[in-house]
Design an enzyme around this catalytic site. Structure first.
Site, PDB file in Angstrom:
ATOM      1  N   GLU A 437       0.830  -1.221   0.000  1.00 41.27           N
ATOM      2  CA  GLU A 437       0.000   0.000   0.000  1.00 41.27           C
ATOM      3  C   GLU A 437       0.858   1.262   0.000  1.00 41.27           C
ATOM      4  OE1 GLU A 437      -2.807  -0.617  -0.755  1.00 41.27           O
ATOM      5  OE2 GLU A 437      -3.209  -2.616  -0.001  1.00 41.27           O
ATOM      6  N   GLY A 438       2.001   1.204  -0.649  1.00 43.89           N
ATOM      7  CA  GLY A 438       2.934   2.331  -0.687  1.00 43.89           C
ATOM      8  C   GLY A 438       3.939   2.188   0.425  1.00 43.89           C
TER       9      GLY A 438
END
Length: 586
Positions: A437-438
């Protein structure tokens, strides 16, 4: 197997006494008639029961067995399907979903606590429902009315699940390089062709359909668009039709989260439907991404709580050595809880966990205000705060979650390195939270580069000014502790202003210093939350609860808050030591 018990008293205390959730809900038209503290307490009690009795028992076995890919099927560990069916039947997937489409309509500041319990019980299992809720949120925010009517009820009910399909082998953090194509059809649909990797919940046997949100490029376009692509086509009457050209190439064999199906997904002319406007796919996907980033931060928080419980129970039972100065009982060996270093680790985990829970509830509160407030100014301010807090919640909570798992493992000593105790699974499961998610480095760059200096410190100044005002109203905390946090907030603004002033002449500055700045902000904000919690606990009906908060706050201010000064000093040193070395010297 170590039992799990949710910290319900802590959760209710945060909702009712620290953040005054009843007042927040009463002022939001969408919440005023549907939730109060009695309702919230009942939901928390039931979530605790489900997490403890249903989800936690499949944690260890699911890790041991893992997910299997057989022919064209992805099979989850034994017990997952039965537990998921009960979980979905209880409405937990759609807890915060829109009631118009079958969700329960509960506030996010309550939902984050339910999420924490589920992640504490089993990281891998909880991801399936989390991805579904995030996909439903993106469809609700950007999909057509027809798509919402057709897909959301089945997703909120848990009959269908959701997945987020972004990454490709050559395009991870930089999505401009994706190659998946979308070719328009005459009927308004699109044919999607390409492959994605690392897709959490990409396929499994828990639900009869998986609804993929796929990033792809339109012909002759450099932009990225978002498409809803069901695994099985959905007929006009909402019944399931034919297979849709969505297949699993393989599953990933991972360090942890072995009960979570992480898939390579292939799309062979799969029928898809545009979400939002053409070439605006990332804007739409970030609705889901921001939800998932908070959820993954809460994964770290849930791990912290589970790790603390496991390590504390062990420290009370494990007998080894004698207390400094002699055993208080005269025994030849004492429980390791008497030892200073063991207490240091346990108190570090606990104080970071309790402050982290405050951060999650506060972020949830801002999400509720941004979404449901009918006051334009309140809505706009909350949106700015959500922008600031989302990268911090994801990165700081997950970083501290791994720290907590490792410290708890250290409490176990050699027994922490073997599988039977269960603590090593927490280390493996939560490691990914800093990556997906980053990555947390990218979260920090987003925080410092976009959210702090992107508007020339406007949002940060507003946020700090409000919290300075709150601190000045706290009556039941140490004046010295208030001064420490106020001083850190002032230093944050000074250092941020210096970065902002030099960001154009030193283009690598933000990238090189962002992690330290985010950590400095996180430790400072935790100091604020400890002031708020200690102040609110002053009139608690349980005197021991008040005493615990005071002692835990003392530990945080004496032993951990200084980490903020260290990280600020690193930002102040700039990027020279990092960027001056020639590439040939690496």
């Amino acid at each position: 197997m170590n039992p799990y018990n949710a910290p319900l008293a802590e959760m209710r205390f945060l909702l009712e006494k620290v953040f005054d959730a009843p007042k927040t809900w009463s002022e939001l038209p969408a919440m005023a008639e549907s939730v109060d503290m009695d309702t919230a307490a009942a939901i928390l009690d039931e979530a605790d029961k489900i997490s403890r009795e249903l989800i936690h028992p499949i944690n260890r076995s699911g890790d041991e067995q893992g997910v299997r890919h057989q022919a064209d099927k992805v099979i989850t560990p034994d017990g997952y399907k039965a537990v998921y069916d009960q979980y979905a039947e209880g409405g937990w997937v759609g807890l915060c979903g829109d009631p118009e489409h079958g969700g329960m309509g509960m506030p996010k500041m309550l939902g984050v606590l339910v999420d924490e319990m589920a992640y504490s019980a089993c990281n891998a299992f909880t991801l399936y429902g989390s991805l579904t809720a995030g996909a439903a949120l993106a469809i609700h925010a950007h999909g057509t009315e027809e798509l919402k009517q057709r897909y959301l009820p089945k997703m909120y009910s848990g009959e269908w699940s959701g997945a987020m399909d972004m990454t490709e082998p050559q395009a991870g953090s930089d999505l401009r390089g994706i190659r998946t194509k979308a070719v328009p059809n005459d009927n308004g649909s699109y044919n999607i062709t390409g492959s994605k990797i690392f897709i959490t919940g990409g396929d499994h046997d828990l639900t009869e359909n998986v609804i993929h949100l796929v990033l792809a490029k339109l012909p002759n376009s450099h932009g990225i668009s978002l498409f809803l692509v069901p695994k099985i086509k959905v007929n006009a009457d909402e019944s399931l039709g034919d297979a849709n050209g969505v297949t699993v190439g393989s599953i990933e064999h991972k360090m942890g989260l072995k009960g979570s199906a992480t898939c390579v997904m292939n799309y062979d002319g799969a029928e898809g439907y545009l979400i939002g406007r053409p070439n605006r796919g990332l804007v739409c996907m970030f609705t889901m991404m921001n939800y998932e980033r908070l959820a993954i931060g809460i994964q770290g928080l849930g791990t912290s709580q589970a790790a603390y419980q496991m390590a504390t129970d062990y420290a009370k039972d494990r007998v080894q050595g004698v207390a400094a100065g002699g055993s208080p009982t005269g025994a030849t060996s004492d429980p390791i809880l008497v030892h200073g270093d063991v207490r240091r680790m346990l108190l570090t985990v606990r104080t970071l966990t309790e402050a982290g829970r405050a951060l999650s509830v506060y972020t949830g509160q801002q999400l509720d205000l941004a979404k449901f407030s009918d006051d334009a100014e309140t809505k706009a301010k909350a949106s700015r705060y959500v922008g600031l807090l989302t990268p911090v919640s994801k990165a700081f909570l997950s970083d501290r979650g791994l720290d907590a798992a490792i410290m708890a493992q250290q409490v176990f000593g050699g027994h922490g390195y073997i599988r039977e105790t269960g603590i090593e699974q927490l280390v493996r499961d939560t490691r990914i939270a800093q990556i997906y998610e980053g990555t947390n480095g990218i979260q920090a760059i987003d925080f410092l580069g976009r959210k702090v200096t992107g508007d020339n410190l406007t949002a940060l100044k507003e946020f700090i000014a409000e919290h300075v005002s709150n601190i000045n109203q706290f009556e039941h905390v140490s004046t010295d502790d208030k001064i420490k946090v106020l001083s850190l907030f002032e230093q944050l603004l000074v250092i941020a202003a210096d970065v902002n002033e030099n960001k154009l002449t030193k283009p690598a500055l933000i990238n090189a210093c962002a992690v330290d700045f985010l950590d400095a902000f996180g430790y400072s904000l935790y100091g604020y939350f400890w002031l708020a919690m200690t102040n609110a606990a002053n009139d608690h009906v349980d005197s021991s609860f008040k005493q615990q908060k005071q002692k835990l706050s003392r530990f945080y201010f004496d032993k951990l808050l200084a980490k903020a000064d260290y990280h600020l000093s690193q930002v102040a040193m700039g990027d020279a030591a990092i960027m001056d070395m020639d590439e040939a010297l690496f």
